[in-house]
Scaffold this active site. Structure first.
Site, PDB file in Angstrom:
ATOM      1  N   CYS A 272       0.798  -1.237   0.000  1.00 18.97           N
ATOM      2  CA  CYS A 272       0.000   0.000   0.000  1.00 18.97           C
ATOM      3  C   CYS A 272       0.830   1.286   0.000  1.00 18.97           C
ATOM      4  CB  CYS A 272      -0.936   0.000   1.203  1.00 18.97           C
ATOM      5  SG  CYS A 272      -2.152  -1.319   1.117  1.00 18.97           S
TER       6      CYS A 272
HETATM    7  N1  LIG Z   1      -2.644  -6.124   1.668  1.00 21.51           N
HETATM    8  C1  LIG Z   1      -3.069  -5.045   2.260  1.00 21.51           C
HETATM    9  O1  LIG Z   1      -2.717  -4.788   3.407  1.00 21.51           O
HETATM   10  C2  LIG Z   1      -4.030  -4.088   1.557  1.00 21.51           C
HETATM   11  C3  LIG Z   1      -4.677  -3.102   2.318  1.00 21.51           C
HETATM   12  C4  LIG Z   1      -5.573  -2.230   1.694  1.00 21.51           C
HETATM   13  C5  LIG Z   1      -5.795  -2.346   0.320  1.00 21.51           C
HETATM   14  N2  LIG Z   1      -5.133  -3.295  -0.407  1.00 21.51           N
HETATM   15  C6  LIG Z   1      -5.442  -3.377  -1.839  1.00 21.51           C
HETATM   16  O2  LIG Z   1      -6.219  -4.525  -2.089  1.00 21.51           O
HETATM   17  C7  LIG Z   1      -5.902  -5.088  -3.359  1.00 21.51           C
HETATM   18  C8  LIG Z   1      -5.508  -6.541  -3.204  1.00 21.51           C
HETATM   19  O3  LIG Z   1      -4.347  -6.623  -2.401  1.00 21.51           O
HETATM   20  P1  LIG Z   1      -3.864  -7.958  -1.723  1.00 21.51           P
HETATM   21  O4  LIG Z   1      -2.813  -7.565  -0.746  1.00 21.51           O
HETATM   22  O5  LIG Z   1      -5.008  -8.759  -1.225  1.00 21.51           O
HETATM   23  O6  LIG Z   1      -3.214  -8.714  -2.988  1.00 21.51           O
HETATM   24  P2  LIG Z   1      -2.738 -10.248  -3.049  1.00 21.51           P
HETATM   25  O7  LIG Z   1      -1.649 -10.289  -4.052  1.00 21.51           O
HETATM   26  O8  LIG Z   1      -2.468 -10.767  -1.670  1.00 21.51           O
HETATM   27  O9  LIG Z   1      -3.992 -11.039  -3.599  1.00 21.51           O
HETATM   28  C9  LIG Z   1      -4.544 -10.826  -4.852  1.00 21.51           C
HETATM   29  C10 LIG Z   1      -5.150 -12.119  -5.360  1.00 21.51           C
HETATM   30  O10 LIG Z   1      -5.814 -11.830  -6.575  1.00 21.51           O
HETATM   31  C11 LIG Z   1      -5.574 -12.913  -7.463  1.00 21.51           C
HETATM   32  N3  LIG Z   1      -5.819 -12.458  -8.839  1.00 21.51           N
HETATM   33  C12 LIG Z   1      -5.023 -11.751  -9.664  1.00 21.51           C
HETATM   34  N4  LIG Z   1      -5.653 -11.518 -10.828  1.00 21.51           N
HETATM   35  C13 LIG Z   1      -6.869 -12.077 -10.753  1.00 21.51           C
HETATM   36  C14 LIG Z   1      -7.965 -12.172 -11.625  1.00 21.51           C
HETATM   37  N5  LIG Z   1      -7.949 -11.608 -12.834  1.00 21.51           N
HETATM   38  N6  LIG Z   1      -9.054 -12.837 -11.203  1.00 21.51           N
HETATM   39  C15 LIG Z   1      -9.095 -13.406  -9.983  1.00 21.51           C
HETATM   40  N7  LIG Z   1      -8.080 -13.351  -9.094  1.00 21.51           N
HETATM   41  C16 LIG Z   1      -6.984 -12.692  -9.484  1.00 21.51           C
HETATM   42  C17 LIG Z   1      -4.153 -13.339  -7.171  1.00 21.51           C
HETATM   43  O11 LIG Z   1      -3.904 -14.646  -7.649  1.00 21.51           O
HETATM   44  C18 LIG Z   1      -4.137 -13.219  -5.652  1.00 21.51           C
HETATM   45  O12 LIG Z   1      -4.557 -14.428  -5.036  1.00 21.51           O
HETATM   46  C19 LIG Z   1      -4.808  -4.204  -3.939  1.00 21.51           C
HETATM   47  O13 LIG Z   1      -5.382  -3.227  -4.746  1.00 21.51           O
HETATM   48  C20 LIG Z   1      -4.210  -3.532  -2.716  1.00 21.51           C
HETATM   49  O14 LIG Z   1      -3.623  -2.294  -3.010  1.00 21.51           O
HETATM   50  C21 LIG Z   1      -4.264  -4.179   0.180  1.00 21.51           C
END
Ligand SMILES: NC(=O)c1ccc[n+]([C@@H]2O[C@H](COP(=O)([O-])OP(=O)(O)OC[C@H]3O[C@@H](n4cnc5c(N)ncnc54)[C@H](O)[C@@H]3O)[C@@H](O)[C@H]2O)c1
Length: 440
Positions: A272
């Site tokens: 983030c």
């Molecule tokens: N991790 C955090 O602390 C956090 C906090 C707030 C916001 N976010 C936001 O949330 C979003 C997700 O982050 P995250 O940390 O969970 O990511 P992550 O990488 O842990 O998980 C994302 C998942 O999406 C899957 N994926 C990718 N493309 C796909 C598709 N086309 N269809 C289905 N699944 C698909 C991946 O295989 C993975 O399992 C990002 O935009 C991030 O900026 C993350």
């Protein structure tokens, strides 16, 4: 049709689809399933899908027992067959939004999901985007593709942006008690989105548009990046002044108003804070505006790993040694304490810089047994004992996990670079604390 969705949310018969089962998506899927909804997770990663269907938890904030119980009772399952979206009432998108090599937004994951949704969207469906992104994404990037089937937003389907605010490892604030912001394309969209989230979250805060909700998220993380950047710059200034920055910050924080505590460190990490401000800066560039605070904070924060290298070089100088040829142990490589996530971790930059300088680098982190490193695998040290600690010229504390006996580390190490103020107030010359020692 509207009432249909309302009734389904109220009596919890609405089928929830979570697209992207990572750090954000999986805990959210569990929260809905714990609240009596049937949840189907969608992921392109077949391993993840299989793991979920085996009841095999892989996210620290989710309880193993709770997870396997939800899977065995069929309240939670996963698939990579996107045609099942046909059966889903409300879809929440939690796919990655990284930066590309030029540090511009990489929205390709969102575009892939858009493609699937445009094929399987059906009347009465609610769609909420949670992936952090630039203002305008929901309306400009997603909406037109969904309306192509002749469905009208706000009438035939509902589209919102609702930023995720999860703080991994935070025991006090979790999904239920962290207020959730939501902005729909139309008032109806916001209304149904709010209704859905209110079935699992105590407070839902509606805003006037998806753009406002998208900007809220970017403000929150830009605020953190800029304030951490300030703390980092003050740390560098304090080193030159011969003042202890940690003391200064702690004392400033005794002021009950007008000051908020941020601490310096080895650099930004996670999915983030190092990334999100660039989404805003990129959007502003398209509007012919330079986001100067963001650029400056980015410059200071990304310079911190190099600053840590300087401190290490300084420490080794005292022993007439150089980084080249020294054996260095990096203690803690996750991007923050007590979690296992190494994405964007400054420890990786520090290790790279040390290796480029000719050091022999190992790491110890019980949360991260191994990492991908230079197209291979690097395995962390397994035990932190006397022999191990004595074999290194320097121990660099990059992440202050709470499971480490720091007094033991201190007693057995020749030289310690402490980037997290683990040894608060310490005057022992073998410990160099970031933000306290004059750089020569
Ligand atoms: N991790 C955090 O602390 C956090 C906090 C707030 C916001 N976010 C936001 O949330 C979003 C997700 O982050 P995250 O940390 O969970 O990511 P992550 O990488 O842990 O998980 C994302 C998942 O999406 C899957 N994926 C990718 N493309 C796909 C598709 N086309 N269809 C289905 N699944 C698909 C991946 O295989 C993975 O399992 C990002 O935009 C991030 O900026 C993350």
């Amino acid at each position: 049709m509207k009432n249909d969705l309302k009734n389904k949310i109220n009596d919890k018969s609405a089928k929830i689809g979570i697209i992207g089962l990572g750090y954000v998506g999986l805990p959210l899927a569990v929260e809905f399933a714990n609240n009596s909804f049937t949840v189907i997770g969608f992921d392109i990663d077949k391993n993840r899908v299989d793991q979920v269907n085996r009841g095999d938890n892989y996210i620290g904030d989710v309880s193993d027992d709770n997870f396997s119980q939800l899977v065995s009772s069929k309240e939670l399952s996963a698939t990579n067959d996107f045609s099942i979206i046909n059966e889903i009432d409300a879809v929440i998108i939690c796919v990655p939004t990284p930066l590309n090599k030029l540090k511009d937004p990489d929205v390709s994951y969102i575009l892939n999901v858009r493609y699937q949704l445009s094929k399987y969207i059906h009347p009465g469906m609610l769609i909420s985007l949670e992936s952090t992104t630039y203002p305008g994404t929901t309306r400009e990037l997603i909406l037109p593709a969904l309306e192509k089937k002749g469905l009208t937003v706000g009438k035939d389907f509902y589209l919102c942006f609702s930023p995720e605010r999860v703080d991994p490892g935070n025991e006090k604030y979790q999904i239920k008690n962290t207020p959730k912001v939501i902005g729909g394309i139309t008032e109806n969209c916001t209304k149904f989105g709010k209704m859905l989230y209110e079935s699992i979250i105590d407070t839902v805060v509606p805003v006037s548009s998806p753009e406002a909700a998208e900007t809220v998220k970017l403000l929150e993380n830009t605020f953190r990046s800029i304030n951490i950047g300030l703390a980092n710059e003050v740390a560098i200034m304090c080193e030159k002044l011969g003042v202890d920055v940690w003391e200064v910050i702690d004392v400033a924080a005794t002021k009950p108003f007008g000051f908020m505590k941020f601490t310096p460190g080895p650099g930004l990490g996670g999915h983030c804070i190092p990334i999100d401000p660039h989404y805003l800066a990129w959007k502003m560039k398209t509007l012919d505006y330079r986001a100067r605070f963001i650029e400056l904070a980015g410059e200071i924060n990304t310079g911190m790993p190099n600053h840590v290298i300087k401190l290490i070089g300084n420490g080794l100088n005292r022993f007439k040694k150089s980084i080249n040829g020294s054996q260095i142990l990096v203690l803690g490589i996750a991007y923050k304490n007590d979690i296992d996530d190494v994405r964007e971790s400054p420890a990786l930059d520090i290790m790279t810089l040390l290796e480029q300088g000719g050091a022999i680098v190992d790491y110890y982190d019980e949360y991260v047994p191994k990492i991908k490193w230079n197209n291979a695998e690097k395995v962390g040290q397994k035990t932190l004992n006397t022999d191990l600690l004595k074999s290194y010229d320097v121990v660099v504390i990059v992440t202050d996990h709470s499971n480490i006996d720091y007094e033991f580390v201190k007693s057995q190490s020749k030289l310690i670079i402490d980037t997290r103020n683990v040894y608060k107030g310490n005057k022992d010359p073998k410990i160099i604390r970031l933000g306290t020692h004059q750089i020569t």
